[in-house]
Design a protein around this motif. Structure first.
Motif, short mmCIF file in Angstrom:
data_model
loop_
_atom_site.label_atom_id
_atom_site.label_comp_id
_atom_site.label_asym_id
_atom_site.label_seq_id
_atom_site.Cartn_x
_atom_site.Cartn_y
_atom_site.Cartn_z
N LEU A 155 0.84 -1.19 0.00
CA LEU A 155 0.00 0.00 0.00
C LEU A 155 0.88 1.24 0.00
N THR A 156 0.37 2.31 -0.58
CA THR A 156 1.07 3.59 -0.49
C THR A 156 0.93 4.11 0.93
N VAL A 157 1.70 5.13 1.26
CA VAL A 157 1.63 5.72 2.60
C VAL A 157 0.21 6.23 2.89
N VAL A 158 -0.39 6.88 1.93
CA VAL A 158 -1.74 7.42 2.13
C VAL A 158 -2.74 6.30 2.33
N ARG A 203 -6.36 4.53 9.93
CA ARG A 203 -7.09 5.71 10.41
C ARG A 203 -6.23 6.55 11.35
N LEU A 204 -5.01 6.82 10.90
CA LEU A 204 -4.05 7.62 11.68
C LEU A 204 -3.75 8.91 10.94
N GLY A 205 -3.30 9.90 11.69
CA GLY A 205 -2.85 11.15 11.10
C GLY A 205 -1.43 11.01 10.55
N ALA A 206 -1.00 12.00 9.82
CA ALA A 206 0.31 11.96 9.18
C ALA A 206 1.44 11.92 10.20
N THR A 207 1.32 12.68 11.29
CA THR A 207 2.39 12.74 12.29
C THR A 207 2.55 11.41 13.00
N LYS A 208 1.47 10.83 13.49
CA LYS A 208 1.53 9.55 14.19
C LYS A 208 2.04 8.46 13.25
N PHE A 209 1.60 8.48 12.01
CA PHE A 209 2.04 7.47 11.04
C PHE A 209 3.54 7.60 10.79
N ALA A 210 4.04 8.82 10.67
CA ALA A 210 5.48 9.04 10.47
C ALA A 210 6.27 8.55 11.68
N GLU A 211 5.73 8.74 12.88
CA GLU A 211 6.38 8.25 14.10
C GLU A 211 6.48 6.73 14.09
N LEU A 254 6.61 4.77 11.47
CA LEU A 254 7.61 4.38 10.48
C LEU A 254 9.03 4.64 11.02
N ALA A 255 9.23 5.80 11.65
CA ALA A 255 10.57 6.16 12.14
C ALA A 255 11.01 5.24 13.28
N SER A 256 10.07 4.83 14.14
CA SER A 256 10.43 3.97 15.27
C SER A 256 10.60 2.51 14.86
N GLY A 257 10.12 2.16 13.68
CA GLY A 257 10.22 0.77 13.23
C GLY A 257 9.05 -0.08 13.68
N GLU A 258 8.07 0.51 14.37
CA GLU A 258 6.90 -0.25 14.78
C GLU A 258 6.09 -0.73 13.59
N LEU A 259 6.16 0.02 12.51
CA LEU A 259 5.47 -0.34 11.28
C LEU A 259 6.52 -0.48 10.18
N LEU A 275 6.55 2.13 0.44
CA LEU A 275 5.37 1.27 0.40
C LEU A 275 5.28 0.45 1.68
N ILE A 276 4.08 0.18 2.11
CA ILE A 276 3.86 -0.56 3.34
C ILE A 276 3.18 -1.87 2.99
N PRO A 277 3.81 -3.00 3.37
CA PRO A 277 3.17 -4.30 3.11
C PRO A 277 1.90 -4.45 3.96
N VAL A 278 0.89 -5.08 3.39
CA VAL A 278 -0.35 -5.33 4.12
C VAL A 278 -0.06 -6.17 5.35
N LYS A 279 0.90 -7.10 5.24
CA LYS A 279 1.27 -7.94 6.38
C LYS A 279 1.82 -7.09 7.53
N ALA A 280 2.55 -6.02 7.23
CA ALA A 280 3.07 -5.14 8.27
C ALA A 280 1.94 -4.45 9.03
N ILE A 281 0.89 -4.09 8.32
CA ILE A 281 -0.27 -3.48 8.98
C ILE A 281 -0.95 -4.51 9.88
N ASP A 282 -1.11 -5.73 9.36
CA ASP A 282 -1.72 -6.79 10.17
C ASP A 282 -0.88 -7.08 11.41
N ASP A 283 0.46 -7.13 11.25
CA ASP A 283 1.35 -7.38 12.38
C ASP A 283 1.25 -6.26 13.42
N TYR A 284 1.16 -5.02 12.97
CA TYR A 284 1.05 -3.89 13.89
C TYR A 284 -0.25 -3.98 14.68
#
Length: 107
Positions: free
Chosen positions: A52-55, A62-70, A72-77, A87-96
């Motif tokens: 998936l794209t970032v958007v 259902r997150l805002g841009a700032t929280k989503f960037a955090e 990605l930066a922390s490696g949680e996603l 790009l964000i794998p769908v599996k990464a979203i499921d894992d999060y």
């Protein structure tokens, strides 16, 4: 049935719809065109999307841009880079989501 009448007064286009005149403004017509990621892309519904794209990922979570960037930066996603695109794998979203549910149930 008479032929449709068209006038350019106030940027309005007149059309005939079931014998009645319907006015459509030019901006209404332009809004129906695909924009952003939709423009020039072909969606293949028969294949599941794995990246998936970032958007799209932000919308999915259902997150805002700032929280989503955090996240990605922390490696949680997890994410990958393809050229300049992130790009964000769908599996990464499921894992999060699974990790958040585990943390919430374990706390």
């Amino acid at each position: 049935m008479p032929a449709p009448e068209f006038s350019n007064t106030n940027r309005l286009t007149n059309t005939i719809n079931e014998g009645r005149r319907v006015k459509m403004t030019m901006p209404d017509i332009q809004r129906t065109r695909p924009t952003g990621d939709q423009a020039g892309s072909v969606v293949l519904d028969s294949y599941p999307r794995r990246l998936l794209t970032v958007v799209e990922a932000r919308d999915e979570l259902r997150l805002g841009a700032t929280k989503f960037a955090e996240l990605l930066a922390s490696g949680e996603l997890a994410s990958i880079r393809v050229g300049r695109r992130r790009l964000i794998p769908v599996k990464a979203i499921d894992d999060y989501i699974t990790a958040q549910l585990t943390a919430a149930n374990g706390a």
